[in-house]
Design an enzyme around this catalytic site. Structure first.
Site, PDB file in Angstrom:
ATOM      1  N   HIS A  11     -68.093  -3.206 -54.633  1.00 13.14           N
ATOM      2  CA  HIS A  11     -68.140  -1.769 -54.368  1.00 13.14           C
ATOM      3  C   HIS A  11     -66.854  -1.120 -54.878  1.00 13.14           C
ATOM      4  O   HIS A  11     -65.778  -1.727 -54.820  1.00 13.14           O
ATOM      5  CB  HIS A  11     -68.243  -1.491 -52.866  1.00 13.14           C
ATOM      6  N   CYS A  24     -69.600  -3.210 -45.318  1.00 10.83           N
ATOM      7  CA  CYS A  24     -68.928  -3.571 -46.573  1.00 10.83           C
ATOM      8  C   CYS A  24     -68.244  -2.385 -47.257  1.00 10.83           C
ATOM      9  O   CYS A  24     -67.191  -2.540 -47.874  1.00 10.83           O
ATOM     10  CB  CYS A  24     -69.901  -4.255 -47.525  1.00 10.83           C
TER      11      CYS A  24
END
Lengths: 357, 357
Positions: free
Chosen positions: A262, A133
Site C-alpha cells: 500500500h 493494513c
C-alpha cells in the site's frame, strides 16, 4: 509456563494470503517459538504446509486446538475472529487478532510494537488487536513524528494493492492483466476495458470494478454519510494507536492495480513547527522506517521497490508551502508484512518475551 | 474580419496525443471554423490527417503559416510555445497555448471557460494559456463550489494517467503490460517487475520507474524544496484560475497505470458551511460536471468510466468528519479532452465568438 519451555504458537488462518506470508516470517525468526500449530477451516484441514523447514499438517479450528497454546494468531474474517478469539483466550492463549472485530473495543489494546508496544500488556479480554493494513502502513512513520512534534491533523489518500483483498484479489488482477494484454486500444473509451474483462472473466470479482487500467475509489464497505469502512478505520485506529482521541482525520481510500504494498499520500499537521531536515532525521532514527528521498538522483519510494521488505519506506518529504507546521510525504509499506503478518508476529513476540521473562 | 467569413484555425502540434484528440473534437463541432490548418514540426510535415471528414496535409511550422489565421492552438513543448506563440500573435492570430510557457505570465490569462471565461478577453500579448491537465481535472467542480462557498484550502492527491506523458507514455504502459502478462509471480518481491521490464524493454521510458504493477509518486520535474513542477502547477494555476491569490494548496502528484483520465482525491475547505446535499446540487447544476455518487448502488467515478467523455465526473462526496466547512471528494476527468484538447477548443471558440460577434 516453565522457563525452559519455549512458548507454543497457533496460527489460525494459515492457508490464506497473510497466513502464507506469516509462515515465511516465522521461518525467518526460528528461535522464538516452541511448537507451532497451523489451524484453518475444516475445508483446509489436512493440508501440509512448510514452516521453519518442516512440514506441518494443518489442523481444523476447534476449541481443543488451543489447549496448551500460549499465543494464538488469527488472520480470518471478522465474524470468525469474533467467535474464536474469545474461545482461544478462554483456553488460556493470548489471542492476537488481525480482523476488525476487536480493534475499537476499549478492553482490547490495538498495538504497533514500535509505537505503543506497552499497551499490549493491558489485555483484560486476553485479546490484542492488530491494526488494519492501511493504517499500519503509516503508523511507524507518524508515530516517530508525533513523538517529537505532536500530530493534530491528517489528510490521507491511499493507493491500495490488490492483495489487500487477499489471494482472490491478486488472482483477479493477474487474470485481468492477462485478458487486456495485447490490445492497445483499451483504456481510451469509457467501458471498453470493462467489456473485455467482463466477457472473458465474468463479474465475480473481489473489487467493485475492473482494476486493470483503472483505479477504484472504494475499499471496504459503505458506512454512514458516504464514508467507507476502510476510511473510518484509518481515522479511528490512528486515533487509538497514537493515543490522540481528537486527532482530525480525512481519508480517501483507493484501490490501484498493484499486487502488494500500500502507498499513502499523507498531509500531516503538527502542534509545533517541524522542518524537513528534522523530520527526516527523526524518520531515519525510527525503528522499522527507511527514508528514500533524493528526487534529484531518482530516489523515491514505490510499491514495487518496497514490497517484500519489513520497513515502512518514506519519501517525497516536503514542507507544506501554505499550511503551518505541516509536512507532505509519500509512505509505502508491504500490506501483507508490516501491514498484517509482520506486525502480528511482532505483537506475538512481545507476548512471548513477557511470558518467558 | 468580415462577418460572413468563418474564422481560420491553425492547430500546431496536430500529430501528438492531444492533437489527435483535438482533431476528433473539431470534427464533433464542425460549424465553428472556416479553414483549419494543421501544423507540426518539419519531421511530421507532409503527413495527411483527417479532420471533419476531410484529408488535410500537415504543414511545417513557419511564421508564414500563421498569415490569415484568426486563432492558433498550440500543443507543443514549453520551449516551442515560448518561441512560436508570440510569432503567431505578431502575425495577427490569437494564440491559445497548452504549454506551461505562459500560464503564470501576468499578461496572459489562464482560462477555464466555465470558471473564468471573461478573462479570455484581456490578452495584451495576444496569448491565452490553457491550464495544466491535473489542475483542469478539478477546476469545473471546484469553480462551482467556490462560487457559492468560497474556497480557502485544498489538499489534493492525484492518480495520473500514462497519456499525461503523451503517446510515448501510453505506448510504454501497453509495452509493460505485455511483458508482465502471464507471469503471476511478479509484484511480490522488490525489484522483480523492474528486472523483467528492464530486460525486455530497456530503461528508455518517459517515466522514472516502471508503471505496470506500480505507482510512481513523481510527475514533472524537481523544483525547489522537493516539490515537483506538476505539484506547483496545481497550486499556482488553481490560484490564478479561481482568482484566489492566497489559496492554501498542498498537492502530491502520482502516476498510476491507467491509459487516459486523471483522478484526484480532493480535500477542500471553504469559508462558509457547506453540506453534501448543497454541494451535490451545485455540482449537478454546474456546466461540464456530472455527479456519480451512489455508493450503495455501486455508483462512483473511475477513470475507466470517465475516459472519452467531456464532463468532469465527481463522486464520493463526503462531509469531513473532523474539519469544519470541508468536503472530501473524488474527481475524474479525461486528461486529453477537458484536461487539454477540449478546454483549448472551448477557449478558441470563445475567441471565435468574439471575432464574429
Amino acid at each position: 509456563m516453565t522457563e525452559n519451555r519455549k512458548p507454543t504458537l497457533a496460527v489460525v488462518g494459515a492457508t490464506g494470503a497473510v497466513g502464507t506470508v506469516m509462515l515465511g516470517i516465522l521461518t525467518e525468526r526460528p528461535d522464538v517459538w516452541g511448537e507451532i500449530r497451523l489451524v484453518a477451516s475444516a475445508r483446509s484441514a489436512g493440508k501440509v504446509l512448510r514452516v521453519r523447514g518442516e512440514d506441518v499438517v494443518v489442523r481444523e479450528l476447534t476449541p481443543e486446538v488451543f489447549d496448551g497454546v500460549d499465543v494464538a494468531m488469527f488472520d480470518v474474517p471478522d465474524e470468525v475472529s469474533a467467535v474464536w478469539a474469545p474461545i482461544a483466550a478462554e483456553r488460556g492463549a493470548v489471542a492476537v487478532d488481525n480482523s476488525g472485530a476487536f480493534r475499537l473495543d476499549d478492553e482490547v489494546p490495538l498495538v504497533v510494537p514500535e509505537v505503543n508496544g506497552a499497551a499490549a500488556r493491558n489485555r483484560p479480554k486476553g485479546i490484542i488487536a492488530n491494526p488494519n493494513c492501511t493504517t499500519l502502513t503509516m503508523m511507524d512513520a507518524l508515530g516517530a513524528l508525533h513523538e517529537q512534534w505532536q500530530l493534530t491533523e491528517l489528510v490521507v489518500a491511499s493507493y491500495q494493492a490488490a492483495s489487500g483483498a487477499g489471494q482472490p484479489g491478486v488472482d483477479r488482477l493477474y487474470d485481468e492483466i492477462a485478458v487486456v494484454a495485447g490490445d492497445r486500444t483499451l483504456g481510451s473509451a469509457a467501458g471498453d476495458t470493462a467489456k473485455v474483462v467482463s466477457e472473458k472473466l465474468g463479474d465475480d470479482s473481489p473489487f467493485p470494478a475492473h482494476l486493470v487500467l483503472n483505479v477504484i475509489p472504494v475499499a471496504g464497505s459503505l458506512k454512514d454519510d458516504g464514508w467507507t469502512s476502510e476510511e473510518l478505520k484509518v481515522r479511528n485506529e490512528s486515533r487509538k494507536i497514537l493515543g490522540i482521541p481528537d486527532l482530525k482525520v480525512s481519508a480517501t481510500c483507493v484501490r490501484v492495480p498493484v499486487q502488494t504494498t500500500h502507498s499513502l499520500a499523507v498531509h500531516a499537521t503538527f502542534a509545533r513547527p517541524v522542518s524537513v531536515t528534522e523530520a527526516t532525521a527523526a524518520l531515519e532514527a525510527a525503528p522499522s522506517v527507511e527514508v528514500r528521498d533524493d528526487l534529484a538522483n531518482g530516489v523515491f519510494p514505490t510499491p514495487a521497490t518496497t514490497v517484500g521488505g519489513d520497513p515502512t519506506v518514506v519519501g517525497r518529504i516536503r514542507q507544506a508551502l501554505d499550511f503551518p507546521n505541516t509536512l507532505d510525504l509519500f509512505v509505502t509499506g508491504d500490506n501483507l508484512r508490516k501491514g498484517a503478518a509482520l506486525n502480528t508476529a511482532q505483537i506475538a513476540e512481545l507476548v512471548a518475551a513477557e511470558l518467558t521473562a
